[in-house]
Design a protein around this motif. Structure first.
Motif, mmCIF file in Angstrom:
data_model
loop_
_atom_site.group_PDB
_atom_site.id
_atom_site.type_symbol
_atom_site.label_atom_id
_atom_site.label_comp_id
_atom_site.label_asym_id
_atom_site.label_seq_id
_atom_site.Cartn_x
_atom_site.Cartn_y
_atom_site.Cartn_z
ATOM 1 N N PHE A 22 20.329 -12.392 -1.279
ATOM 2 C CA PHE A 22 20.281 -10.600 -2.301
ATOM 3 C C PHE A 22 19.759 -10.871 -3.542
ATOM 4 O O PHE A 22 19.012 -9.849 -4.134
ATOM 5 N N ILE A 39 19.407 -3.121 2.903
ATOM 6 C CA ILE A 39 20.980 -4.254 2.596
ATOM 7 C C ILE A 39 21.151 -4.349 4.110
ATOM 8 O O ILE A 39 21.647 -5.898 4.789
ATOM 9 N N THR A 74 26.300 -3.799 -1.788
ATOM 10 C CA THR A 74 25.831 -4.732 -2.117
ATOM 11 C C THR A 74 27.248 -5.727 -2.239
ATOM 12 O O THR A 74 27.618 -6.518 -1.883
ATOM 13 N N THR A 90 26.367 -11.151 -4.948
ATOM 14 C CA THR A 90 25.905 -10.485 -3.643
ATOM 15 C C THR A 90 25.593 -9.294 -5.125
ATOM 16 O O THR A 90 24.528 -9.157 -5.272
#
Length: 395
Positions: A22, A39, A74, A90
């Protein structure tokens, strides 16, 4: 515990792998919510960490709660994969590149803002930001305002915000108007309420840690506590994504506390647009200019902590939240009010720009380009390039 992820133990990545995956994605995280498909591509299609349906449910949840949508997605992704520790990995990994770059740019801004090239550059960026916020107002309004009551709520919010009413009061009023004016949702479309487990114990540990952080600031650094409390309040009421925080942040930073001038705030928004990450990273700029390095750190922690806690605290209750008629009506009322808030902040930001032919053309070109579907990043890059070329030619 949170519902177990659909991957087997052998497929689960390590926390370090999550963080660096990430982090790499965060290096190119331009466009805010536009990063959500990327994502999904990484977590679902390339890595196979999540099922597509599970990911899509998380996106819907993140759109219904306050905070920057991409950042919250995330956190949701990490939560489903590795629990609260995964969410933290993340979330921090994705946001860290934006924080580092904004701290560096804030320091550069402090030392160069009064130089002629920098003034020319930021004048161009100010015009572009006005166009960006104006476009957000039009875009948000087209998708949100459909029935008569939606225009009523948006209009009332715009007027109250323009005359200086505290934005938190405006939001509460909009929620009450939503309850009073909006029809009840179709019961046939409601999700069934199912019993889900409580959040992980780690959630309550993080919540306690956040409370301790604010208490220590209150007793040790009252000014930094005020900064942190302000940013946390902005994040908690930012329904509708990162752009929804702009009216609240402008009101608190410029009008209420006078930490920045209108011009400096617009410059911070401009830097927030040309750096990866959500637009609320502008809080880092505000904190740095107001209280230096530690101000930037505190403001960043405060602007992201509430929305992170909201994500990991509400995931177990997603079905209940989605099926609550009261919440749905309050949420719609708040969304309508943000059209008015965005309109008001567009007007205030426009009044702070010293307009001439060049910023006027840049603003008009930016607005039209966005209406035609151009990417925000390339629009900003093109505008800066034009402004730099004109400056070199004139001088």
């Amino acid at each position: 515990m949170v519902n177990p992820p659909p991957t087997s133990a052998s497929q689960q990545p390590s926390l370090g792998s999550l963080f660096f995956s990430f982090f790499r994605l965060g290096l190119t995280a331009f466009g805010g919510p536009a990063m959500v498909p990327y994502i999904r591509k990484m977590a679902v299609n390339e890595k196979g960490w999540l099922d597509g349906t599970v990911f899509d449910e998380g996106v819907a949840l993140c759109q219904a709660i306050p905070g920057a949508t991409a950042m919250q997605v995330t956190a949701y992704t990490g939560l489903r994969i590795r629990g609260v520790a995964g969410a933290l990995a993340t979330f921090v990994g994705f946001g860290l590149p934006a924080f580092i770059l904004m701290m560096v740019l804030s320091a550069v801004y402090v030392s160069t803002a009064n130089l002629p090239p920098a003034k020319a550059l930021f004048l161009a960026l100010q015009a572009i930001v006005v166009a960006l916020v104006a476009y957000a107002t039009v875009s948000f309004g087209k998708t949100s305002l459909r029935q008569w009551f939606s225009f009523v709520i948006a209009g009332i919010a715009a007027v109250l915000f323009i005359v200086g009413i505290n934005p938190i009061i405006v939001i509460f009023l909009a929620a009450l108007l939503g309850i009073a004016l909006l029809p009840a949702p179709d019961k046939k479309q409601e999700a069934p309420v199912t019993a889900l487990p409580r959040p992980e114990t780690s959630f309550f540990i993080l919540l306690a840690g956040a409370c301790i952080f604010f208490v220590l600031l209150y007793f040790l650094e009252p000014d930094l506590f005020t900064l942190a409390a302000t940013m946390a309040r902005v994040d908690l009421f930012a329904f509708g994504g990162g752009f929804a925080s702009l009216p609240l942040m402008f009101q608190e930073v410029v009008v209420v506390h006078s930490w920045l001038s209108s011009t400096a705030f617009i410059n911070g928004l401009a830097l927030g647009q040309v750096t990866p990450g959500p637009i609320v990273i502008t809080a880092t700029f505000v904190g740095f200019l107001a209280y230096g390095f530690w101000g930037g750190v505190v403001a960043t922690i405060a602007i992201f902590t509430p929305s992170f806690l909201v994500v990991i605290g509400t995931v177990p209750y997603y079905d209940w939240l989605h099926s609550s008629q009261l919440y749905q009506k309050m949420f719609q009322g708040i969304l309508f009010s943000f059209v008015g808030l965005l309109l008001s902040v567009t007007i205030k930001l426009a009044l702070a720009v010293p307009w001439s032919w060049l910023p006027g053309l840049l603003a008009a070109g930016t607005f039209v380009s966005l209406l035609l579907g151009a990417e925000i990043l390339w629009v900003v890059v093109a505008g800066v390039g034009i402004a730099a070329g004109v400056f070199v030619f004139v001088h």
